[in-house]
Write a protein that holds these residues in place. Structure first.
Motif, mmCIF file in Angstrom:
data_model
loop_
_atom_site.group_PDB
_atom_site.id
_atom_site.type_symbol
_atom_site.label_atom_id
_atom_site.label_comp_id
_atom_site.label_asym_id
_atom_site.label_seq_id
_atom_site.Cartn_x
_atom_site.Cartn_y
_atom_site.Cartn_z
ATOM 1 N N MET A 1 36.508 25.031 34.345
ATOM 2 C CA MET A 1 36.876 23.795 34.993
ATOM 3 C C MET A 1 38.100 23.237 34.266
ATOM 4 N N ASN A 2 39.159 22.976 35.025
ATOM 5 C CA ASN A 2 40.351 22.427 34.385
ATOM 6 C C ASN A 2 40.168 20.933 34.121
ATOM 7 N N ASP A 3 41.096 20.345 33.373
ATOM 8 C CA ASP A 3 40.972 18.946 32.973
ATOM 9 C C ASP A 3 40.897 17.996 34.164
ATOM 10 N N GLN A 4 41.706 18.252 35.190
ATOM 11 C CA GLN A 4 41.700 17.360 36.358
ATOM 12 C C GLN A 4 40.385 17.455 37.116
ATOM 13 N N ASP A 5 39.855 18.658 37.267
ATOM 14 C CA ASP A 5 38.561 18.830 37.933
ATOM 15 C C ASP A 5 37.452 18.144 37.141
ATOM 16 N N ARG A 6 37.520 18.279 35.817
ATOM 17 C CA ARG A 6 36.523 17.642 34.950
ATOM 18 C C ARG A 6 36.586 16.129 35.109
ATOM 19 N N LEU A 7 37.794 15.584 35.074
ATOM 20 C CA LEU A 7 37.964 14.148 35.208
ATOM 21 C C LEU A 7 37.485 13.657 36.580
ATOM 22 N N THR A 8 37.776 14.404 37.621
ATOM 23 C CA THR A 8 37.324 14.045 38.964
ATOM 24 C C THR A 8 35.802 14.022 39.025
ATOM 25 N N ALA A 9 35.159 14.998 38.409
ATOM 26 C CA ALA A 9 33.697 15.046 38.386
ATOM 27 C C ALA A 9 33.123 13.873 37.594
ATOM 28 N N ILE A 10 33.715 13.580 36.449
ATOM 29 C CA ILE A 10 33.256 12.449 35.635
ATOM 30 C C ILE A 10 33.434 11.147 36.404
ATOM 31 N N GLN A 11 34.575 10.982 37.082
ATOM 32 C CA GLN A 11 34.816 9.761 37.843
ATOM 33 C C GLN A 11 33.767 9.589 38.941
ATOM 34 N N ALA A 12 33.379 10.668 39.589
ATOM 35 C CA ALA A 12 32.342 10.596 40.630
ATOM 36 C C ALA A 12 31.022 10.112 40.037
ATOM 37 N N VAL A 13 30.684 10.600 38.857
ATOM 38 C CA VAL A 13 29.463 10.160 38.185
ATOM 39 C C VAL A 13 29.571 8.684 37.820
ATOM 40 N N VAL A 14 30.692 8.293 37.243
ATOM 41 C CA VAL A 14 30.904 6.896 36.851
ATOM 42 C C VAL A 14 30.805 5.975 38.068
ATOM 43 N N ASP A 15 31.431 6.361 39.165
ATOM 44 C CA ASP A 15 31.388 5.534 40.374
ATOM 45 C C ASP A 15 29.957 5.365 40.866
ATOM 46 N N ARG A 16 29.190 6.448 40.854
ATOM 47 C CA ARG A 16 27.811 6.380 41.316
ATOM 48 C C ARG A 16 26.981 5.476 40.417
ATOM 49 N N VAL A 17 27.089 5.664 39.112
ATOM 50 C CA VAL A 17 26.304 4.862 38.177
ATOM 51 C C VAL A 17 26.719 3.403 38.248
ATOM 52 N N THR A 18 28.016 3.146 38.309
ATOM 53 C CA THR A 18 28.510 1.770 38.372
ATOM 54 C C THR A 18 28.004 1.054 39.619
ATOM 55 N N SER A 19 27.930 1.765 40.730
ATOM 56 C CA SER A 19 27.567 1.123 41.997
ATOM 57 C C SER A 19 26.144 0.596 42.021
ATOM 58 N N TRP A 20 25.254 1.172 41.253
ATOM 59 C CA TRP A 20 23.876 0.697 41.322
ATOM 60 C C TRP A 20 23.272 0.327 39.985
ATOM 61 N N GLN A 21 24.050 0.266 38.930
ATOM 62 C CA GLN A 21 23.507 -0.049 37.613
ATOM 63 C C GLN A 21 23.825 -1.465 37.140
ATOM 64 N N ASP A 22 24.296 -2.316 38.001
ATOM 65 C CA ASP A 22 24.615 -3.691 37.599
ATOM 66 C C ASP A 22 23.377 -4.339 36.992
ATOM 67 N N GLY A 23 23.498 -4.760 35.754
ATOM 68 C CA GLY A 23 22.405 -5.423 35.077
ATOM 69 C C GLY A 23 21.445 -4.493 34.348
ATOM 70 N N ALA A 24 21.638 -3.194 34.454
ATOM 71 C CA ALA A 24 20.762 -2.247 33.764
ATOM 72 C C ALA A 24 21.091 -2.247 32.267
ATOM 73 N N THR A 25 20.132 -1.844 31.470
ATOM 74 C CA THR A 25 20.363 -1.775 30.029
ATOM 75 C C THR A 25 21.299 -0.617 29.716
ATOM 76 N N GLU A 26 21.938 -0.688 28.551
ATOM 77 C CA GLU A 26 22.874 0.372 28.171
ATOM 78 C C GLU A 26 22.183 1.723 28.102
ATOM 79 N N GLY A 27 20.954 1.759 27.605
ATOM 80 C CA GLY A 27 20.224 3.021 27.540
ATOM 81 C C GLY A 27 20.049 3.647 28.907
ATOM 82 N N THR A 28 19.800 2.812 29.902
ATOM 83 C CA THR A 28 19.642 3.315 31.267
ATOM 84 C C THR A 28 20.966 3.860 31.787
#
Length: 72
Positions: A1-28
């Motif tokens: 996986m090249n750097d851009q593909d890796r970053l794109t995958a990480i961004q997708a994860v971040v977007d998903r977690v951000t969208s529904w984790q408002d108010g969740a604890t850091e551990g979560t």
């Protein structure tokens, strides 16, 4: 996986977690980032997970993985 593909995958994860984790604890948030990274097949260091989790917790808004991880 090249750097851009890796970053794109990480961004997708971040977007998903951000969208529904408002108010969740850091551990979560960290747990969900790890789970998401595993699901998309991208390796993330503990430091990357912590940095992203901190920003997600602090910002409660759109988070740029590229800016947080300093890959730009």
């Amino acid at each position: 996986m090249n750097d851009q593909d890796r970053l794109t995958a990480i961004q997708a994860v971040v977007d998903r977690v951000t969208s529904w984790q408002d108010g969740a604890t850091e551990g979560t948030v960290e747990q969900e980032l790890r789970r998401g990274a595993e699901e998309v097949g991208v390796d993330m260091t503990d430091d990357e997970i912590r940095r992203l989790a901190d920003v997600i917790e602090d910002e409660h808004a759109a988070v740029s993985a590229e800016e947080v991880l300093g890959t730009h």
